[in-house]
Design a protein around this motif. Sequence first.
Motif, PDB file in Angstrom:
ATOM      1  N   UNK A 261      -3.271 -17.148  -8.589  1.00 11.31           N
ATOM      2  CA  UNK A 261      -3.169 -16.233  -9.712  1.00 11.31           C
ATOM      3  C   UNK A 261      -4.335 -15.255  -9.619  1.00 11.31           C
ATOM      4  N   UNK A 262      -3.985 -13.981  -9.614  1.00  9.16           N
ATOM      5  CA  UNK A 262      -4.975 -12.903  -9.531  1.00  9.16           C
ATOM      6  C   UNK A 262      -5.105 -12.227 -10.887  1.00  9.16           C
ATOM      7  N   UNK A 263      -6.310 -11.748 -11.185  1.00 13.28           N
ATOM      8  CA  UNK A 263      -6.531 -10.842 -12.296  1.00 13.28           C
ATOM      9  C   UNK A 263      -6.801  -9.478 -11.684  1.00 13.28           C
ATOM     10  N   UNK A 264      -6.225  -8.444 -12.294  1.00 18.24           N
ATOM     11  CA  UNK A 264      -6.380  -7.094 -11.769  1.00 18.24           C
ATOM     12  C   UNK A 264      -6.779  -6.136 -12.878  1.00 18.24           C
ATOM     13  N   UNK A 265      -7.531  -5.134 -12.499  1.00 17.18           N
ATOM     14  CA  UNK A 265      -7.857  -4.041 -13.407  1.00 17.18           C
ATOM     15  C   UNK A 265      -7.533  -2.733 -12.722  1.00 17.18           C
ATOM     16  N   UNK A 266      -6.970  -1.795 -13.457  1.00 15.28           N
ATOM     17  CA  UNK A 266      -6.706  -0.455 -12.940  1.00 15.28           C
ATOM     18  C   UNK A 266      -7.601   0.520 -13.687  1.00 15.28           C
ATOM     19  N   UNK A 267      -8.416   1.249 -12.940  1.00 14.90           N
ATOM     20  CA  UNK A 267      -9.385   2.174 -13.514  1.00 14.90           C
ATOM     21  C   UNK A 267      -9.052   3.594 -13.105  1.00 14.90           C
TER      22      UNK A 267
ATOM     23  N   UNK B   7      -9.836   7.529 -12.384  1.00 16.10           N
ATOM     24  CA  UNK B   7     -10.851   8.098 -11.501  1.00 16.10           C
ATOM     25  C   UNK B   7     -12.195   8.325 -12.187  1.00 16.10           C
ATOM     26  N   UNK B   8     -12.178   8.739 -13.441  1.00 12.33           N
ATOM     27  CA  UNK B   8     -13.431   9.076 -14.128  1.00 12.33           C
ATOM     28  C   UNK B   8     -13.696   8.185 -15.330  1.00 12.33           C
ATOM     29  N   UNK B   9     -13.073   7.014 -15.366  1.00 15.23           N
ATOM     30  CA  UNK B   9     -13.197   6.137 -16.518  1.00 15.23           C
ATOM     31  C   UNK B   9     -13.998   4.893 -16.193  1.00 15.23           C
ATOM     32  N   UNK B  10     -14.843   4.507 -17.123  1.00 16.99           N
ATOM     33  CA  UNK B  10     -15.590   3.265 -16.973  1.00 16.99           C
ATOM     34  C   UNK B  10     -14.767   2.063 -17.419  1.00 16.99           C
ATOM     35  N   UNK B  11     -13.879   2.283 -18.395  1.00 21.35           N
ATOM     36  CA  UNK B  11     -13.051   1.206 -18.933  1.00 21.35           C
ATOM     37  C   UNK B  11     -11.718   1.139 -18.201  1.00 21.35           C
ATOM     38  N   UNK B  12     -11.116  -0.040 -18.143  1.00 21.92           N
ATOM     39  CA  UNK B  12      -9.819  -0.139 -17.465  1.00 21.92           C
ATOM     40  C   UNK B  12      -8.716   0.570 -18.256  1.00 21.92           C
ATOM     41  N   UNK B  13      -7.837   1.227 -17.529  1.00 16.63           N
ATOM     42  CA  UNK B  13      -6.644   1.809 -18.136  1.00 16.63           C
ATOM     43  C   UNK B  13      -5.622   0.712 -18.390  1.00 16.63           C
ATOM     44  N   UNK B  14      -5.664  -0.326 -17.556  1.00 14.63           N
ATOM     45  CA  UNK B  14      -4.743  -1.452 -17.688  1.00 14.63           C
ATOM     46  C   UNK B  14      -5.367  -2.667 -17.011  1.00 14.63           C
ATOM     47  N   UNK B  15      -4.998  -3.834 -17.479  1.00  9.06           N
ATOM     48  CA  UNK B  15      -5.381  -5.088 -16.813  1.00  9.06           C
ATOM     49  C   UNK B  15      -4.116  -5.904 -16.621  1.00  9.06           C
ATOM     50  N   UNK B  16      -4.117  -6.706 -15.564  1.00 13.75           N
ATOM     51  CA  UNK B  16      -2.918  -7.468 -15.273  1.00 13.75           C
ATOM     52  C   UNK B  16      -3.194  -8.834 -14.698  1.00 13.75           C
ATOM     53  N   UNK B  17      -2.126  -9.553 -14.620  1.00 17.14           N
ATOM     54  CA  UNK B  17      -2.103 -10.897 -14.021  1.00 17.14           C
ATOM     55  C   UNK B  17      -0.952 -10.908 -13.035  1.00 17.14           C
TER      56      UNK B  17
ATOM     57  N   UNK C 119       4.429 -18.303   8.335  1.00 20.23           N
ATOM     58  CA  UNK C 119       5.552 -19.202   8.056  1.00 20.23           C
ATOM     59  C   UNK C 119       5.769 -19.447   6.564  1.00 20.23           C
ATOM     60  N   UNK C 120       4.759 -19.136   5.751  1.00 21.50           N
ATOM     61  CA  UNK C 120       4.877 -19.258   4.297  1.00 21.50           C
ATOM     62  C   UNK C 120       4.718 -17.869   3.681  1.00 21.50           C
ATOM     63  N   UNK C 121       5.561 -17.585   2.716  1.00 14.79           N
ATOM     64  CA  UNK C 121       5.549 -16.289   2.052  1.00 14.79           C
ATOM     65  C   UNK C 121       5.067 -16.445   0.617  1.00 14.79           C
ATOM     66  N   UNK C 122       4.303 -15.476   0.144  1.00 11.92           N
ATOM     67  CA  UNK C 122       3.870 -15.470  -1.247  1.00 11.92           C
ATOM     68  C   UNK C 122       4.869 -14.708  -2.098  1.00 11.92           C
ATOM     69  N   UNK C 123       5.645 -15.439  -2.895  1.00 15.55           N
ATOM     70  CA  UNK C 123       6.611 -14.806  -3.791  1.00 15.55           C
ATOM     71  C   UNK C 123       5.982 -14.597  -5.163  1.00 15.55           C
ATOM     72  N   UNK C 124       6.206 -13.444  -5.737  1.00 16.08           N
ATOM     73  CA  UNK C 124       5.698 -13.162  -7.073  1.00 16.08           C
ATOM     74  C   UNK C 124       6.555 -13.916  -8.081  1.00 16.08           C
ATOM     75  N   UNK C 125       5.898 -14.738  -8.896  1.00 16.86           N
ATOM     76  CA  UNK C 125       6.611 -15.516  -9.903  1.00 16.86           C
ATOM     77  C   UNK C 125       6.227 -15.117 -11.328  1.00 16.86           C
ATOM     78  N   UNK C 126       5.161 -14.326 -11.450  1.00 17.92           N
ATOM     79  CA  UNK C 126       4.755 -13.872 -12.777  1.00 17.92           C
ATOM     80  C   UNK C 126       3.902 -12.627 -12.637  1.00 17.92           C
ATOM     81  N   UNK C 127       4.149 -11.669 -13.528  1.00 19.39           N
ATOM     82  CA  UNK C 127       3.261 -10.512 -13.671  1.00 19.39           C
ATOM     83  C   UNK C 127       3.141 -10.212 -15.153  1.00 19.39           C
ATOM     84  N   UNK C 128       2.005  -9.704 -15.524  1.00 23.56           N
ATOM     85  CA  UNK C 128       1.757  -9.258 -16.892  1.00 23.56           C
ATOM     86  C   UNK C 128       0.868  -8.029 -16.815  1.00 23.56           C
ATOM     87  N   UNK C 129       0.959  -7.210 -17.840  1.00 26.74           N
ATOM     88  CA  UNK C 129       0.095  -6.040 -17.897  1.00 26.74           C
ATOM     89  C   UNK C 129      -0.184  -5.686 -19.346  1.00 26.74           C
ATOM     90  N   UNK C 130      -1.441  -5.334 -19.611  1.00 22.79           N
ATOM     91  CA  UNK C 130      -1.832  -4.768 -20.900  1.00 22.79           C
ATOM     92  C   UNK C 130      -2.326  -3.361 -20.622  1.00 22.79           C
TER      93      UNK C 130
END
Length: 156
Positions: free
Chosen positions: A102-108, A110-120, A65-76
């Motif tokens: 609010x979620x924090x995300x990292x995109x890695x 396939x063969x990288x130890x460091x994130x290619x991008x991080x987001x909110x 009955x309640x929907x999660x609407x995206x109100x903010x995104x960021x990416x580095x």
Amino acid sequence: MNLFDGDDPRGLRRGDFPVLRELPTRWSDDDAYGHVNNVVHYSMFDTAVNGWLIEATGVDIRRLPALGLVVETRCRYFSELRFPEVVTAGIRLERLGTSSVVYQLGLFGQHSLEPAAVGRFAHVYVEADSRRPVPVPGQIREALRLLGTAMDGATP
């Protein structure tokens, strides 16, 4: 860790995220410059969070009955991703409010130890018909416990 106001998120690793989801890249994700286009990173954030929410709650979140609407995104962005890589998306909780998450995300890569991008990525929960803010649904709040402890408080 504040990913956007001082702390350097390049030090994040997969182990810093309680949830990891694999996301294959598609041929159409690469742009004219030969790497995954920046807009695809946002799609990966959305896919990772909502796919995890469906799995973690065991319900089709579109039918709540309640929907999660995206109100903010960021990416580095730090490094390129390319087809045919399988990207690992890390998800962790930054903040849980009365009607928001609010979620924090990292995109890695396939063969990288460091994130290619991080987001909110921020969701505000609203009643499906009126679109007025409501408390985060119980099923969602219960699933978020798997992401660890966050501050309960007012909606950002």
